[in-house]
Design a protein around this motif. Structure first.
Motif, PDB file in Angstrom:
ATOM      1  N   LEU A 183       0.831  -1.207   0.000  1.00  0.00           N
ATOM      2  CA  LEU A 183       0.000   0.000   0.000  1.00  0.00           C
ATOM      3  C   LEU A 183       0.865   1.257   0.000  1.00  0.00           C
ATOM      4  N   VAL A 184       1.984   1.227   0.736  1.00  0.00           N
ATOM      5  CA  VAL A 184       2.914   2.355   0.711  1.00  0.00           C
ATOM      6  C   VAL A 184       3.464   2.555  -0.694  1.00  0.00           C
ATOM      7  N   ALA A 185       3.867   1.462  -1.339  1.00  0.00           N
ATOM      8  CA  ALA A 185       4.389   1.559  -2.705  1.00  0.00           C
ATOM      9  C   ALA A 185       3.315   2.070  -3.663  1.00  0.00           C
ATOM     10  N   LEU A 186       2.067   1.648  -3.437  1.00  0.00           N
ATOM     11  CA  LEU A 186       0.968   2.110  -4.293  1.00  0.00           C
ATOM     12  C   LEU A 186       0.743   3.609  -4.116  1.00  0.00           C
ATOM     13  N   CYS A 187       0.775   4.075  -2.871  1.00  0.00           N
ATOM     14  CA  CYS A 187       0.639   5.524  -2.624  1.00  0.00           C
ATOM     15  C   CYS A 187       1.761   6.292  -3.309  1.00  0.00           C
ATOM     16  N   ALA A 188       2.987   5.753  -3.228  1.00  0.00           N
ATOM     17  CA  ALA A 188       4.122   6.430  -3.853  1.00  0.00           C
ATOM     18  C   ALA A 188       3.958   6.478  -5.373  1.00  0.00           C
ATOM     19  N   PHE A 189       3.480   5.397  -5.967  1.00  0.00           N
ATOM     20  CA  PHE A 189       3.283   5.364  -7.417  1.00  0.00           C
ATOM     21  C   PHE A 189       2.260   6.406  -7.854  1.00  0.00           C
ATOM     22  N   TYR A 190       1.138   6.452  -7.140  1.00  0.00           N
ATOM     23  CA  TYR A 190       0.106   7.426  -7.514  1.00  0.00           C
ATOM     24  C   TYR A 190       0.537   8.858  -7.176  1.00  0.00           C
ATOM     25  N   MET A 191       1.407   9.017  -6.187  1.00  0.00           N
ATOM     26  CA  MET A 191       1.949  10.341  -5.911  1.00  0.00           C
ATOM     27  C   MET A 191       2.780  10.819  -7.096  1.00  0.00           C
ATOM     28  N   TYR A 192       3.589   9.928  -7.647  1.00  0.00           N
ATOM     29  CA  TYR A 192       4.403  10.283  -8.821  1.00  0.00           C
ATOM     30  C   TYR A 192       3.512  10.693  -9.989  1.00  0.00           C
ATOM     31  N   ARG A 193       2.441   9.918 -10.201  1.00  0.00           N
ATOM     32  CA  ARG A 193       1.513  10.260 -11.289  1.00  0.00           C
ATOM     33  C   ARG A 193       0.807  11.580 -11.022  1.00  0.00           C
TER      34      ARG A 193
END
Length: 334
Positions: A237-247
């Motif tokens: 979930l942390v990695a998912l938040c980081a990915f969507y933050m980049y987007r």
């Protein structure tokens, strides 16, 4: 109903609300050095001017609840963390005074800017140090008093958590400003969000690795009780938040970065709560050992049942009334 657990949840909620709400306005002071223009700094402060002092209500609620329901924790932990908490309060005073005076100062405005930056960063840093010292465990004597030294809180781990909380607040503040500004200032804020996210992810990884290593009881809880398997979704979930933050940063979203920053903070907070459960003082005193008599807990719970909805109502109303963008030259919110 286990009223002790209910009260633990109330205090945990109060601390989380404080971290989120006061975190982003402290974060504005932390990112001030990246934006030296005086008009832009005025605009940044105007985004929180109507709500900043109300955000600290949650800290008062958490402290009052701790004193009323877990007096052993209040006396022991505050004795152990006396110095960092005093330093934190001093920084909050500097931050609050500079917040009010810099708007009226002319020749000394740059000095009050420095006070605002130092007070914000210092308050975040010492809050993080207190968190790290608490996670390490606090020695408790047989009579329930603090059994350590005046500087037990000053360790490499607590310094790491102090810097980590500074990074957390900086990201929250930057994402808040992205949501409340537009134009060139917002574009430059977007450029700061992703580097701050990377820094925060590094601190999350370091604290997550160091926490079980520095406390065998936490390691036992994580790896020997089946908890590790249940926590496996958290890193994803942390990695998912980081990915969507980049987007979100790349596509110049307005509100999404702040929501994702809140998600990262919530995931980290859940990890910390799971690590210390069921202790009120890690590895020393459980919640039930530290709790006041049930009659006292029920009496204070009745008051909390009245006060907490009022706090939530006026906090929500304040943010609703002052919603929307804040722009140069405007004297009102819309």
């Amino acid at each position: 109903m286990d009223v002790t657990v209910v009260w633990a949840a109330i205090i945990a909620l109060g601390l989380f609300m404080y971290i989120v709400l006061d975190g982003f306005d402290l974060g504005i002071g932390i990112v001030f050095p990246f934006f030296p223009d005086e008009k832009e700094r005025d605009l940044m402060i105007n985004t929180v001017a109507p709500v900043w002092d109300g955000n600290e209500t949650w800290l008062v609620l958490g402290g009052a609840g701790l004193f009323a329901v877990f007096p052993l924790v209040y006396s022991t932990v505050l004795s152990a963390l006396y110095l960092p908490l005093i330093f934190m309060l001093g920084c909050l005073i500097f931050r609050g005074v500079s917040f009010e005076i810099r708007a009226k100062a002319n020749r000394t405005k740059h000095l009050w800017d420095l006070a605002f930056i130092g007070g914000s960063a210092g308050a975040a840093f010492f809050q993080g140090i207190a968190l790290g010292a608490y996670l390490q465990g606090i020695p408790v004597a047989a009579n329930g008093s603090f059994a350590g030294g005046a500087f037990d809180w000053l360790t490499p781990f607590s310094l790491l958590t102090g810097l980590g909380l500074v990074a957390t607040y900086a990201l929250l503040g930057c994402c808040w400003l992205v949501a409340k500004t537009d134009g060139d200032l917002q574009r430059r804020l977007h450029r700061v969000v992703w580097p701050l996210t990377i820094v925060l992810l590094v601190f999350i990884a370091l604290v997550s690795l160091w926490t079980p290593l520095q406390d065998p009881n936490i390691a036992q809880r994580w790896f020997a009780s089946g908890l590790f398997e249940r926590l496996l979704p958290v890193p994803f979930l942390v990695a998912l938040c980081a990915f969507y933050m980049y987007r979100a940063v790349r596509e110049r979203h307005h509100n999404t970065p702040f929501m994702l920053a809140l998600g990262l903070v919530l995931l980290g907070y859940i990890g910390l709560l799971v690590s210390v459960w069921p202790y009120a003082i890690p590895s020393s005193v459980t919640l039930w050992q530290a709790a006041a008599p049930r009659s006292s807990q029920m009496f204070t719970l009745a008051g909390a049942a009245v006060i907490i909805p009022i706090i939530i109502a006026y906090t929500t109303l304040g943010y609703w009334v002052f919603r929307g963008k804040v722009r140069h030259g405007e004297v009102h919110y819309h």
